[in-house]
Design an enzyme around this catalytic site. Sequence first.
Site, PDB file in Angstrom:
ATOM      1  N   ASP A 220      34.311  42.161  38.144  1.00  0.00           N
ATOM      2  CA  ASP A 220      34.604  40.776  37.770  1.00  0.00           C
ATOM      3  C   ASP A 220      34.310  39.876  38.961  1.00  0.00           C
ATOM      4  OD1 ASP A 220      35.759  38.426  36.442  1.00  0.00           O
ATOM      5  OD2 ASP A 220      36.636  39.891  35.077  1.00  0.00           O
ATOM      6  N   HIS A 291      31.249  36.391  34.800  1.00  0.00           N
ATOM      7  CA  HIS A 291      32.215  37.190  35.582  1.00  0.00           C
ATOM      8  C   HIS A 291      31.487  38.117  36.553  1.00  0.00           C
ATOM      9  CE1 HIS A 291      35.931  35.907  33.649  1.00  0.00           C
ATOM     10  NE2 HIS A 291      35.296  35.921  32.501  1.00  0.00           N
ATOM     11  N   GLU A 355      33.316  34.373  28.324  1.00  0.00           N
ATOM     12  CA  GLU A 355      33.420  33.281  29.287  1.00  0.00           C
ATOM     13  C   GLU A 355      32.193  33.168  30.196  1.00  0.00           C
ATOM     14  OE1 GLU A 355      38.258  33.129  29.658  1.00  0.00           O
ATOM     15  OE2 GLU A 355      37.221  34.571  30.908  1.00  0.00           O
ATOM     16  N   TRP A 427      39.451  38.715  20.997  1.00  0.00           N
ATOM     17  CA  TRP A 427      40.561  38.368  21.902  1.00  0.00           C
ATOM     18  C   TRP A 427      41.054  36.940  21.719  1.00  0.00           C
ATOM     19  CZ3 TRP A 427      40.707  34.939  26.212  1.00  0.00           C
ATOM     20  CH2 TRP A 427      39.498  34.334  26.547  1.00  0.00           C
ATOM     21  N   ASP A 454      49.650  40.368  30.197  1.00  0.00           N
ATOM     22  CA  ASP A 454      49.789  39.663  31.476  1.00  0.00           C
ATOM     23  C   ASP A 454      50.707  38.456  31.277  1.00  0.00           C
ATOM     24  OD1 ASP A 454      47.666  38.773  29.817  1.00  0.00           O
ATOM     25  OD2 ASP A 454      46.779  37.610  31.444  1.00  0.00           O
ATOM     26  N   TRP A 505      45.738  42.211  32.162  1.00  0.00           N
ATOM     27  CA  TRP A 505      44.953  41.521  33.197  1.00  0.00           C
ATOM     28  C   TRP A 505      45.850  41.386  34.421  1.00  0.00           C
ATOM     29  CZ3 TRP A 505      40.087  41.495  31.869  1.00  0.00           C
ATOM     30  CH2 TRP A 505      39.744  41.448  30.513  1.00  0.00           C
ATOM     31  N   THR A 506      45.232  41.406  35.608  1.00  0.00           N
ATOM     32  CA  THR A 506      46.091  41.572  36.784  1.00  0.00           C
ATOM     33  C   THR A 506      45.951  40.460  37.827  1.00  0.00           C
ATOM     34  OG1 THR A 506      44.442  43.012  37.815  1.00  0.00           O
ATOM     35  CG2 THR A 506      46.166  44.088  36.505  1.00  0.00           C
ATOM     36  N   GLU A 507      45.594  39.250  37.389  1.00  0.00           N
ATOM     37  CA  GLU A 507      45.555  38.149  38.365  1.00  0.00           C
ATOM     38  C   GLU A 507      46.882  38.069  39.119  1.00  0.00           C
ATOM     39  OE1 GLU A 507      44.327  37.925  35.314  1.00  0.00           O
ATOM     40  OE2 GLU A 507      42.588  36.586  35.219  1.00  0.00           O
TER      41      GLU A 507
END
Length: 565
Positions: A220, A291, A355, A427, A454, A505-507
Amino acid sequence: MKRLTLFLLVLTALTSVNYAAQRADYRIIPLPKSVEADTTHVFLLKDNMAISYDATKPDMARIAQYLAVWTLETTGLRLSLTPNNKNAAIRLTLIAAKKNGKPTKKSKKTTASSNIGQPLEDYTLTVGQSGILLQANEPVGLFRAAQTLRKSLPVQAVTPSQPSDPVELPYVRITDSPRFSYRGVLLDCSRHFFSVDFIKQYLDVMALHGSNQFHWHITDDQGWRFEVKAYPKLAWEGSVREQTVIGPGNSGIYDGQPHGGYYTQEDCREIVRYAAERYINVIPEIDLPGHMMGALHVFPNLGCKGGPYPVMTRWGVCRDVLCGGNPETLVFLKKVLGELCDVFPSKFIHIGGDECPKDRWRECPKCQAKIQELGLKATEKHSAEDQLQTYINREVEHFLNERGRDLIGWDEILAGGLTEGSIVMSWRGTKGGIEAAKQHHRVIMSPNVFAYIDHPQLKDVAKQPRTTGSYIVSCSKMYSFEPVIPEELTDAERDYILGVQTNLWTEHVAYPEHAFYQLLPRLGAMSEVQWCSPAQKDFEDFRTRLPRLTKLYDRIGVKYCHEVE
Ligand code: ACM
Ligand code: ZN
């Protein structure tokens, strides 16, 4: 007479139940399809009893070993492994292997929703006078049966130096099979890198909940984490960002710490092997053509403007993407995907596709020249640039198909028109999935408002570690999701819904404890969406079954959210 009474009393004390037996409870998560119990009779599982399996089948030996470990972990009971022992207390049997004394062909049958080329997972679990019988057509069914037995056992106090109390198992006949053949969980290892050991634990927790697809997001904007031997710098340099934005959203405050890490191909093979032993397929995702800042940092010539492109240190969507008109882009992608296919045997390969802003493509001479060359014309439904993305998808799909793989993409791949065999992962709600099913494309439902873990799970966000904001995905919200939208789809179209996936998701998730907190117990709720028929589902009933599962979480040492809304 008095002496006789005393003698009888002593005899009774010696022979009667002199332990605090706890009972198994088959009302587990996910709830099996059918549980017919006779609670007036019990089989007593005791220390030193045996587990039997067919010694010629390595899969069965492994499942028997798991069961011995799980029984010890949960109850403290030590069971021995005795292959081909008809008198064992627990017996694992493959029923398709023999019929009327004659060997039969391996079961290849698939149901409407199990059309992902995997063997059937049906099993039965029977408890009676002679013990506990696990039966299935395929080893995967035995594995599911073993997990069901594991979750049915009471989590007992265990004193290592002392024999543990026996467990009473009421007589029962459980028959079970999953509703959906695709039962996925995503882990984003780009926004934050997680160790191989953690991923193994994550896979174990997935297997506990009957998940069978690990969608592994490994590239990403914030870090490229897959080793590509043809391009060593990609992982060395593309995996490291200088620092990371901290706090809510993009706060503008940075931690000043470099963040990096990547998976060698050996690591990936190790994860594939570990997952396969738990009947989980690993679907890698190389997110393209957007991404891509991890890769553009190393190969700025692949961007429309030539760079420089730093590995992103904040979150969100980036305007810089791979140039759709540069022939080198496809050379690069095919090299990367070729190595990916060598490492990951998965039938499905995820190519992202989400995106991807078209700002750069609209202005880039190379992209516009390619649009001209391909004769792409904007229509009411599809812009020329969206069609350029479809052109890349088609090239990539052809490449994957030649290697026997199918392409999955996020629902943005609908924008320029779907390529022939592509599978849509919906999604942004379920709309994309419905549209794809109507076009007779396979679909995986993963709508953000039901499936994105998330997001917080409790209304009082202050009680929880910081996560992505905007909406709450409570356990009950997730539980309420019905992936096969009856009002929108015909019977035939519904068959294109392969299953459901939840995404981590791990932001804002940097540590294993936090990852498990986000995952659990929501994965329990998701497992009933994935396994149970709508008629079986009842959230209040789910709540009453949850404390036994969370006791097991405590025993295996994974964190979880203690409140459920
Ligand atoms: C996504 O959440 N951007 C697939
Ligand atoms: Zn371009």
